[in-house]
Design an enzyme around this catalytic site. Structure first.
Site, short mmCIF file in Angstrom:
data_model
loop_
_atom_site.label_atom_id
_atom_site.label_comp_id
_atom_site.label_asym_id
_atom_site.label_seq_id
_atom_site.Cartn_x
_atom_site.Cartn_y
_atom_site.Cartn_z
N LYS A 179 -4.95 -8.14 11.88
CA LYS A 179 -4.28 -6.85 11.82
C LYS A 179 -3.70 -6.62 10.44
O LYS A 179 -3.30 -7.56 9.75
CB LYS A 179 -3.16 -6.78 12.88
CG LYS A 179 -3.68 -6.88 14.31
CD LYS A 179 -4.51 -5.66 14.67
CE LYS A 179 -5.10 -5.77 16.06
NZ LYS A 179 -6.14 -6.79 16.18
N ASP A 180 -3.61 -5.35 10.09
CA ASP A 180 -3.17 -4.95 8.77
C ASP A 180 -1.76 -5.45 8.43
O ASP A 180 -0.88 -5.46 9.29
CB ASP A 180 -3.21 -3.42 8.71
CG ASP A 180 -2.92 -2.87 7.33
OD1 ASP A 180 -3.03 -3.63 6.37
OD2 ASP A 180 -2.59 -1.68 7.25
N ARG A 181 -1.57 -5.81 7.19
CA ARG A 181 -0.23 -6.18 6.74
C ARG A 181 0.67 -4.96 6.60
O ARG A 181 1.84 -5.00 7.02
CB ARG A 181 -0.32 -6.90 5.39
CG ARG A 181 1.04 -7.19 4.78
CD ARG A 181 0.93 -7.99 3.50
NE ARG A 181 2.26 -8.21 2.94
CZ ARG A 181 2.50 -9.02 1.92
NH1 ARG A 181 1.50 -9.68 1.35
NH2 ARG A 181 3.71 -9.17 1.47
#
Length: 348
Positions: free
Chosen positions: A82-84
């Protein structure tokens, strides 16, 4: 192939963006919730944790959970990255034999465990149905009615299933790793090897999909295609196109597929489709030949992504979107068809 723009300056399928906007003014403007598609078993040798993280990447959180649990990082399971630069809720598993007996409320820098139940199996990569997104676009400039019409089209017809630019790393760094490896023979170490292979495959897939978009066949089955059953990994060759298959494709029950490049696999396209894909791959010989030498078997990926439960609200210069995508599809592919983003985005 040195400029990252070459990796993701790709054609739109629905007449181009209906305006422009900014994404991710704050992490709260991009919220993603993992959709596993199953419930915890209620018993077993693992804890299935739901973790809320902000401005932190998945690998880092997994390592922090391992430290807290006093287990090896490899013992911590998760289904996807998942995106930071976002707020994300995703699942992890840790062994019950860990140092922590009650996980709910356990927290660290930029993450918190919000649910925990017993589960029989360690989570494996890809073991999820998809992701749910809540996105706020700010400083929208364009025609709101045109944007509403575009969103209606996206909800009805889906979008090209492009890999997002984030797959290629900052400034195309993951692709550059692949090129260096395939040119010099110096293989990247650890996780960097997988990132390089994935990025190389993504470049070729996007290039094939871009060609199908230009031809107008990204959302229509052709004789010789390999079809994908929506929401599954099931694929089958289309030797002869009939009315039933065409209708199922129109209804988004089936999708044409493109190549995740490698040595010939078990399900390969027919002559016409194979010619197009080979022609595109021949324009990227370092990546195509390197992937074949790396020993990967070719796989297939849907050229189209269904956008489920798409809802929107336009309030002045703010656009609020919610939708669900299947496993492996990128929210940036949806946004690309709606608006031109004025800022770079992260992995979603």
């Amino acid at each position: 192939m040195s400029a990252p723009e070459e990796f993701y300056d790709l054609p739109c399928a629905h007449a181009g963006p209906a305006g422009s906007a900014r994404l991710k003014s704050t992490p709260e403007d991009f919220v993603v919730r993992e959709w596993l598609g199953f419930e915890a078993d209620g018993e077993g040798e693992h804890w299935l944790l739901r973790v809320r993280k902000r401005d932190a990447n998945t690998m880092w959180v997994a390592k922090q959970l391992a430290k807290l649990a006093k287990v090896r990082p490899v013992d911590v399971g998760f289904a996807g990255l998942k995106d930071r630069d976002a707020v994300a809720e995703q699942a992890f598993t840790v062994p019950v034999r860990s140092a922590i007996e009650s996980w709910i409320g356990v927290s660290g820098e930029q993450f918190e465990v919000i649910a925990a139940e017993r589960h029989r199996r360690k989570l494996k990569r890809g073991a999820l149905r998809g992701n749910e997104f809540s996105i706020v676009l700010r400083d929208f400039e364009g025609d709101a009615r045109a944007l509403e019409a575009r969103l209606q089209t996206i909800a009805r017809a889906g979008v090209p299933n492009y890999f997002g630019p984030q797959r290629f790393g900052r400034a195309g760094s993951n692709v550059q790793k692949a090129i260096a490896w395939f040119t010099t023979g110096e293989e990247p170490a650890g996780a960097q090897r997988g990132f390089a292979l994935s990025a190389a495959r993504s470049v070729i897939f996007n290039a094939v999909l871009a060609e199908r978009v230009r031809e107008g066949t990204w959302n229509r089955l052709q004789p010789g295609d390999v079809a994908n059953l929506d929401g599954s990994g099931s694929v089958f060759p289309v030797e002869r196109l009939d009315e039933t298959l065409a209708a199922r494709c129109e209804a988004l029950d089936l999708h044409p597929t493109g190549p995740l490049w490698g040595a010939p696999g078990r399900t390969m396209p027919g002559e016409l489709t194979a010619q197009l894909e080979r022609r595109v791959a021949d324009s990227l010989p370092v990546l195509a030949n390197g992937l074949e030498r790396a020993g990967l078997e070719a796989e297939r990926r849907a050229l189209r992504a269904r956008v489920e439960e798409l809802q929107w609200r336009i309030e002045g210069s703010e656009v609020h979107l919610t939708f669900r995508l299947g496993r492996g599809a990128f929210a940036t592919a949806v946004l690309k068809e709606a608006v031109s983003l004025r800022e770079e985005t992260g992995e979603v």
